[in-house]
Design a protein around this motif. Structure first.
Motif, PDB file in Angstrom:
ATOM      1  N   LYS A   1     -21.917  67.355  55.838  1.00  0.00           N
ATOM      2  CA  LYS A   1     -21.496  66.055  56.356  1.00  0.00           C
ATOM      3  C   LYS A   1     -20.074  65.730  55.915  1.00  0.00           C
ATOM      4  O   LYS A   1     -19.265  65.229  56.713  1.00  0.00           O
ATOM      5  CB  LYS A   1     -22.453  64.956  55.880  1.00  0.00           C
ATOM      6  N   LEU A   2     -19.754  66.009  54.651  1.00  0.00           N
ATOM      7  CA  LEU A   2     -18.393  65.769  54.175  1.00  0.00           C
ATOM      8  C   LEU A   2     -17.396  66.695  54.862  1.00  0.00           C
ATOM      9  O   LEU A   2     -16.265  66.293  55.162  1.00  0.00           O
ATOM     10  CB  LEU A   2     -18.330  65.964  52.660  1.00  0.00           C
TER      11      LEU A   2
ATOM     12  N   LEU B   1     -10.748  63.442  59.685  1.00  0.00           N
ATOM     13  CA  LEU B   1      -9.805  62.439  59.198  1.00  0.00           C
ATOM     14  C   LEU B   1      -8.445  63.018  58.846  1.00  0.00           C
ATOM     15  O   LEU B   1      -7.422  62.339  58.980  1.00  0.00           O
ATOM     16  CB  LEU B   1     -10.395  61.734  57.967  1.00  0.00           C
ATOM     17  N   SER B   2      -8.405  64.246  58.353  1.00  0.00           N
ATOM     18  CA  SER B   2      -7.147  64.850  57.929  1.00  0.00           C
ATOM     19  C   SER B   2      -7.283  66.368  57.924  1.00  0.00           C
ATOM     20  O   SER B   2      -8.358  66.887  57.607  1.00  0.00           O
ATOM     21  CB  SER B   2      -6.768  64.354  56.528  1.00  0.00           C
ATOM     22  N   PRO B   3      -6.203  67.089  58.257  1.00  0.00           N
ATOM     23  CA  PRO B   3      -6.264  68.550  58.182  1.00  0.00           C
ATOM     24  C   PRO B   3      -6.198  69.077  56.751  1.00  0.00           C
ATOM     25  O   PRO B   3      -6.452  70.250  56.519  1.00  0.00           O
ATOM     26  CB  PRO B   3      -5.038  68.982  58.998  1.00  0.00           C
ATOM     27  N   THR B   4      -5.853  68.215  55.799  1.00  0.00           N
ATOM     28  CA  THR B   4      -5.697  68.632  54.410  1.00  0.00           C
ATOM     29  C   THR B   4      -6.619  67.785  53.545  1.00  0.00           C
ATOM     30  O   THR B   4      -6.405  66.578  53.413  1.00  0.00           O
ATOM     31  CB  THR B   4      -4.238  68.468  53.940  1.00  0.00           C
ATOM     32  N   TRP B   5      -7.628  68.425  52.980  1.00  0.00           N
ATOM     33  CA  TRP B   5      -8.615  67.688  52.214  1.00  0.00           C
ATOM     34  C   TRP B   5      -9.284  68.606  51.201  1.00  0.00           C
ATOM     35  O   TRP B   5      -9.125  69.832  51.236  1.00  0.00           O
ATOM     36  CB  TRP B   5      -9.684  67.068  53.116  1.00  0.00           C
TER      37      TRP B   5
ATOM     38  N   LEU C   1     -26.687  61.043  48.509  1.00  0.00           N
ATOM     39  CA  LEU C   1     -26.665  60.591  49.913  1.00  0.00           C
ATOM     40  C   LEU C   1     -26.902  59.102  50.075  1.00  0.00           C
ATOM     41  O   LEU C   1     -27.067  58.624  51.194  1.00  0.00           O
ATOM     42  CB  LEU C   1     -27.683  61.366  50.760  1.00  0.00           C
ATOM     43  N   GLN C   2     -26.903  58.360  48.984  1.00  0.00           N
ATOM     44  CA  GLN C   2     -26.963  56.907  49.119  1.00  0.00           C
ATOM     45  C   GLN C   2     -25.616  56.334  49.531  1.00  0.00           C
ATOM     46  O   GLN C   2     -25.547  55.227  50.045  1.00  0.00           O
ATOM     47  CB  GLN C   2     -27.437  56.278  47.806  1.00  0.00           C
ATOM     48  N   HIS C   3     -24.556  57.092  49.301  1.00  0.00           N
ATOM     49  CA  HIS C   3     -23.216  56.716  49.746  1.00  0.00           C
ATOM     50  C   HIS C   3     -22.900  57.531  50.994  1.00  0.00           C
ATOM     51  O   HIS C   3     -22.659  58.733  50.934  1.00  0.00           O
ATOM     52  CB  HIS C   3     -22.177  56.998  48.652  1.00  0.00           C
ATOM     53  N   SER C   4     -22.910  56.872  52.122  1.00  0.00           N
ATOM     54  CA  SER C   4     -22.793  57.576  53.396  1.00  0.00           C
ATOM     55  C   SER C   4     -21.353  57.988  53.693  1.00  0.00           C
ATOM     56  O   SER C   4     -20.427  57.173  53.567  1.00  0.00           O
ATOM     57  CB  SER C   4     -23.304  56.681  54.530  1.00  0.00           C
TER      58      SER C   4
ATOM     59  N   ASP D   1     -20.172  58.268  56.497  1.00  0.00           N
ATOM     60  CA  ASP D   1     -19.760  57.516  57.687  1.00  0.00           C
ATOM     61  C   ASP D   1     -18.859  56.337  57.334  1.00  0.00           C
ATOM     62  O   ASP D   1     -18.165  55.809  58.208  1.00  0.00           O
ATOM     63  CB  ASP D   1     -20.991  56.997  58.439  1.00  0.00           C
ATOM     64  N   LEU D   2     -18.868  55.924  56.064  1.00  0.00           N
ATOM     65  CA  LEU D   2     -18.059  54.774  55.651  1.00  0.00           C
ATOM     66  C   LEU D   2     -16.623  55.166  55.294  1.00  0.00           C
ATOM     67  O   LEU D   2     -15.774  54.298  55.106  1.00  0.00           O
ATOM     68  CB  LEU D   2     -18.725  54.092  54.453  1.00  0.00           C
ATOM     69  N   LEU D   3     -16.344  56.459  55.228  1.00  0.00           N
ATOM     70  CA  LEU D   3     -15.021  56.903  54.785  1.00  0.00           C
ATOM     71  C   LEU D   3     -13.924  56.477  55.750  1.00  0.00           C
ATOM     72  O   LEU D   3     -12.819  56.112  55.329  1.00  0.00           O
ATOM     73  CB  LEU D   3     -15.006  58.430  54.627  1.00  0.00           C
TER      74      LEU D   3
END
Length: 359
Positions: free
Chosen positions: A48-49, A56-60, A120-123, A125-127
């Motif tokens: 998921k991450l 969101l970004s090509p560099t992570w 997984l309590q911190h989703s 999807d919120l990023l």
């Protein structure tokens, strides 16, 4: 002799060099995930991450800090670290979540750093919403629980009492219902890394460094697998660390209790003296004396315990031991143009690991 002319140049307000504009897709995004026996949860979280950060970004990078896990968390991450963008910081033993978070922050290379749990309590999807706030100039975006309906009555009352005590004698306001799930600009991370203390109460340190901060509400998802390692004893230890790190009210409470008890003892002594002198009432009752002595002994021991907590913190600090010890580190940042395999489940990861071993 001619006076030299001073030429003033006016910067172009439309020039990109003069605009303090943040663009997430042009920055390195770091996601720090402390893990203790989170093998099963990481199998679900990491894909998921990978998808969320890649959009969101090509560099992570995803920095997983193994805090002395006893399951196969390290083996799982050794496989995932073959993919550019995934990193493992393996601590030599279990140092606690606060130390693991600090290790991840220290290892992170991003212009913006996100902290989240592995359960997984911190989703993920919120990023995107967090990064949108950061692009608007917010230095720290922290997630706040909308409610605590999923917790027991005792835990909710304990949390309410803890924050009330913490805010009663502190110049730092720690947001209630906010945890470690947050986004921080690199400037915030650098400020945190300059704080030398070893008894770290991270929620207080986030608030202490300041910067422009905004909350974002969320409802935590159910834990995917396993049980939280934070039991009542761990929460009590964390609460004591927070109170002794950011308040001195326990010491003041001891002084107040001592004053009240001394005044009560004086008044009681005056009462006995008056009865004996004016009413010819004999002084009687060794049970009364024993009870008073036991009461005073309890107060003295309680006072010594409170003072001892602060002395113990000083003792831990002056030893100057490192906050954590890194056993090994693997992986690298994912950069634009660098491709790697994408794992979607643990079976494919195990097979690839077997092939790698056979080679």
């Amino acid at each position: 002799m001619q006076t030299p002319k001073v030429i003033k140049t006016v910067p172009d307000p439309d020039s990109p060099q003069n605009l303090n504009v943040r663009h997430a897709n042009q920055q390195v995004i770091s996601c720090v995930v402390p893990a203790y026996n989170e093998h099963d949860n990481l199998q679900i979280l990491l894909p998921k991450l990978q998808a969320a950060l890649g959009a969101l970004s090509p560099t992570w990078e995803v920095v997983v800090v193994d805090d002395g896990s006893r399951d196969k968390t390290v083996e799982l991450m050794q496989t995932w670290c073959q993919i550019p963008g995934f990193r493992l910081i393996e601590l030599s033993r279990n140092f606690g979540k606060e130390a693991a978070l600090t290790a991840g922050l220290q290892a992170s290379q991003g212009d913006v750093v996100i902290l989240m749990d592995a359960d997984l309590q911190h989703s993920p999807d919120l990023l995107q919403a967090m990064l949108a706030r950061w692009e608007q100039g917010v230095d720290m975006v922290y997630a706040v629980r909308q409610n605590r309906d999923d917790e027991g009555v005792r835990k909710r009352l304990g949390a309410k009492m803890f924050y009330a005590l913490l805010h009663s004698d502190s110049r730092v306001t720690v947001p209630p219902n906010a945890g470690d799930f947050r986004l921080m600009d690199r400037a915030v991370v650098d400020a945190l890394m300059k704080l030398p203390e070893r008894n770290r109460f991270m929620k207080g340190l986030y608030a202490w460094v300041g910067f422009r901060s905004e909350p974002i509400e969320y409802t935590p998802d159910a834990r995917a697998s396993g049980q939280s390692s934070f039991n009542a004893r761990s929460l009590l230890r964390l609460a004591i660390a927070g109170l002794t790190s950011f308040t001195t009210w326990p010491l003041r409470m001891v002084s107040i209790v001592g004053l009240v008890v001394s005044l009560a003892a004086f008044l009681y002594g005056l009462f006995i003296f008056t009865k004996h002198m004016f009413y010819d009432d004999p002084v009687r009752g060794w049970p009364t004396i024993v009870t008073i002595l036991l009461f005073f002994s309890g107060v003295n021991l309680l006072s010594l315990g409170v003072v001892g907590e602060y002395i113990a913190r000083i003792y831990e600090e002056v030893k100057n031991r490192p906050l954590f010890v890194v056993r090994s580190s693997l992986g690298r940042v994912r950069r634009a143009g660098v491709e790697g395999p994408e794992f979607t489940n643990h079976k494919s990861q195990e097979s690839n690991a077997d092939e790698h071993t056979s080679q």
